[in-house]
Motif scaffolding. Structure first.
Motif, mmCIF file in Angstrom:
data_model
loop_
_atom_site.group_PDB
_atom_site.id
_atom_site.type_symbol
_atom_site.label_atom_id
_atom_site.label_comp_id
_atom_site.label_asym_id
_atom_site.label_seq_id
_atom_site.Cartn_x
_atom_site.Cartn_y
_atom_site.Cartn_z
ATOM 1 N N LEU A 24 -0.560 -1.745 -3.954
ATOM 2 C CA LEU A 24 -1.587 -0.916 -3.897
ATOM 3 C C LEU A 24 -1.527 0.687 -4.458
ATOM 4 N N THR A 27 -4.775 2.224 -6.203
ATOM 5 C CA THR A 27 -5.818 2.825 -5.452
ATOM 6 C C THR A 27 -5.191 4.132 -4.781
ATOM 7 N N TYR A 144 -8.015 -4.668 -1.571
ATOM 8 C CA TYR A 144 -8.867 -4.051 -2.752
ATOM 9 C C TYR A 144 -10.554 -4.398 -2.700
ATOM 10 N N PRO A 148 -12.725 -0.110 -0.661
ATOM 11 C CA PRO A 148 -13.643 0.722 -1.673
ATOM 12 C C PRO A 148 -15.035 0.883 -0.695
ATOM 13 N N PRO A 157 -5.980 3.908 2.187
ATOM 14 C CA PRO A 157 -4.446 3.118 1.519
ATOM 15 C C PRO A 157 -3.373 3.191 2.308
ATOM 16 N N GLY A 219 -6.639 2.195 -12.165
ATOM 17 C CA GLY A 219 -7.979 2.327 -11.431
ATOM 18 C C GLY A 219 -8.655 3.493 -12.106
ATOM 19 N N GLU A 230 -15.831 2.041 -7.478
ATOM 20 C CA GLU A 230 -14.487 1.622 -7.042
ATOM 21 C C GLU A 230 -14.652 0.507 -6.406
ATOM 22 N N GLY A 234 -12.019 -2.746 -7.744
ATOM 23 C CA GLY A 234 -11.346 -3.392 -6.576
ATOM 24 C C GLY A 234 -11.284 -4.878 -6.801
#
Length: 448
Positions: A24, A27, A144, A148, A157, A219, A230, A234
């Motif tokens: 992750l 993000t 993901y 968003p 996150p 990202g 976003e 994702g």
């Protein structure tokens, strides 16, 4: 591990909790930059601090999981992960977020060390590690696709990683306790293939740093340079993680049919091209193609590099050193990507990282061609735990005699002729005369 878990799923669960933070990372870094007002370099530094903290925990626990007990070590790691990432999710102050991320990183590294030790001790470690990779990729892909839509800045996150750590806690009940009594001290032997091993370890540090430099800013490339939402970014990452699973499966099917030099060399060239394509993307098609292609070949090359490191030393010392060097590269990657992208822009950053990756491909291929490597064939050492047991026995000195090399032909089992059987029990003199000598003769002659 001793005692061995009755099922693979507890290790898979702990594996997922330990690796999720690294998956992750894009993000996490992107939301720290946007919602906490951190510049790209400072946000990347937070990501690097998290990963470096995780690597430190792994170095500290290497070879010590059994003495602490897998259950206790795993629970300690999960508590640290839940507390650290939870505090980072609740904090609005940058120092508190950094401190929470580093404590959470210690927890992630501890859980990863427990999972790695347990997987290595299982009879089929490849299958268990594949299940772990499948689990963490599926979990990260689902997040993901979900995060968003929920907003929440940097909180979501971090809170997701903490929640996964709490959900994994019940699985630790199936892990073993501490082992009482020590093992024999390992016999000191010089490292073989010193030059090749040092080149491979140094190359893996640079290679991992270049890969995670791109991953840490992917990202922002999608949202800032390409102009995607976003949600779309994702979805691209979820598809890329799925492609990574296909890459792992393909590497398992390919095996050693092409040796190691061709997959490592050719795969690294494709990775370098993918880095350039992704970092210079101006639309969804080129960005998605670069990310998916890169995530497809990255695990393929990594699997062959790990196999090459393991082939340099039957006791696994080069595998440990190369893996440790790779962990340091993973930790340094995000800050490198953030600094380069901030000072040169994403396209130039991609050219620099791609060129660096191409340069590393040369020593990688040379090591693979020079050493050849010992083939890691499934079933080469099948009895009493297979290849992991042979490696453990060699490293701990538990076996007084020579341990067969991983991938070496298995010693033939001598058959006892029917006259030597008396009332269903073999004659000891006949076995002493025919068994070992016949087996040794067949082994020396290469008879299967």
């Amino acid at each position: 591990m001793s005692p061995r878990p009755r099922a693979a799923w507890p290790l898979v669960a702990v594996f997922t909790a330990g690796y999720l933070a690294a998956y992750l990372l894009p993000t996490v870094v992107g939301r720290l930059s946007v919602h906490l007002g951190l510049g790209p370099a400072r946000a990347g530094l937070v990501g690097s601090a998290l990963l470096l903290s995780s690597a430190v925990a792994g170095f500290t626990l290497a070879g010590r999981v059994e003495s602490f007990g897998p259950r206790r070590a795993a629970r300690t790691g999960l508590v640290l992960a839940a507390a650290g990432y939870g505090c980072a999710a609740l904090a609005d102050s940058v120092p508190l977020v950094v401190a929470g991320a580093m404590v959470g990183g210690l927890g992630s590294g501890t859980a990863t060390a427990v999972a790695a030790a347990g997987i290595a001790a299982r009879q089929d470690p490849h299958r268990t590690s594949s299940l772990g990779l499948l689990s963490v990729s599926a979990t990260a892909g689902a997040l993901y696709l979900t995060i968003p839509h929920l907003g929440g800045g940097h909180r979501l996150p971090f809170a997701s990683i903490a929640l996964v750590a709490l959900l994994v806690w019940p699985a630790t009940a199936r892990l073993g306790g501490a082992t009482r009594g020590g093992t024999a001290a390992p016999v000191a032997r010089p490292l073989p293939h010193r030059r090749s091993g040092m080149v491979l370890a140094g190359g893996m540090l640079v290679w991992s740093m270049a890969q995670n430099a791109l991953w840490g800013v992917s990202g922002r490339i999608g949202t800032v340079q390409v102009g995607l939402s976003e949600v779309t970014v994702g979805a691209v990452f979820a598809a890329a993680l799925g492609a990574g699973l296909l890459g792992v499966s393909g590497a398992g099917v390919l095996g050693g049919r092409l040796g190691r030099a061709v997959p490592v060399g050719l795969g690294t060239v494709v990775i370098a091209a993918s880095i350039v394509l992704s970092s210079s993307a101006g639309d969804l098609g080129s960005f998605a193609t670069g990310e998916i292609l890169w995530n497809t070949f990255y695990p393929v090359v990594l699997s062959y590099l790990i196999g090459l490191a393991a082939s340099l030393d039957v006791r696994g010392r080069w595998a440990v050193l190369a893996g440790s060097a790779s962990s340091v590269g993973v930790a340094c990657g995000p800050v490198l990507g953030s600094v380069l992208s901030e000072r040169t822009g994403y396209p130039v950053m991609g050219l620099l990282l791609g060129s660096l990756t191409l340069l590393v491909a040369v020593p990688f291929t040379a090591v693979a061609l020079h050493t050849g490597g010992r083939p890691l064939l499934p079933g080469a050492v099948r009895r009493r735990g297979g290849a992991p047991a042979a490696l453990l026995a060699a490293s701990s000195g538990a076996v007084p005699g020579p341990v067969p090399e991983l991938g070496a032909p298995e010693q033939a089992v001598a058959e006892i002729s029917p006259p030597a059987l008396r009332a269903g029990r073999p004659d000891r003199d006949a076995f002493r005369t025919a068994g070992p000598s016949a087996g040794a003769a067949q082994s020396l002659s290469g008879t299967p």
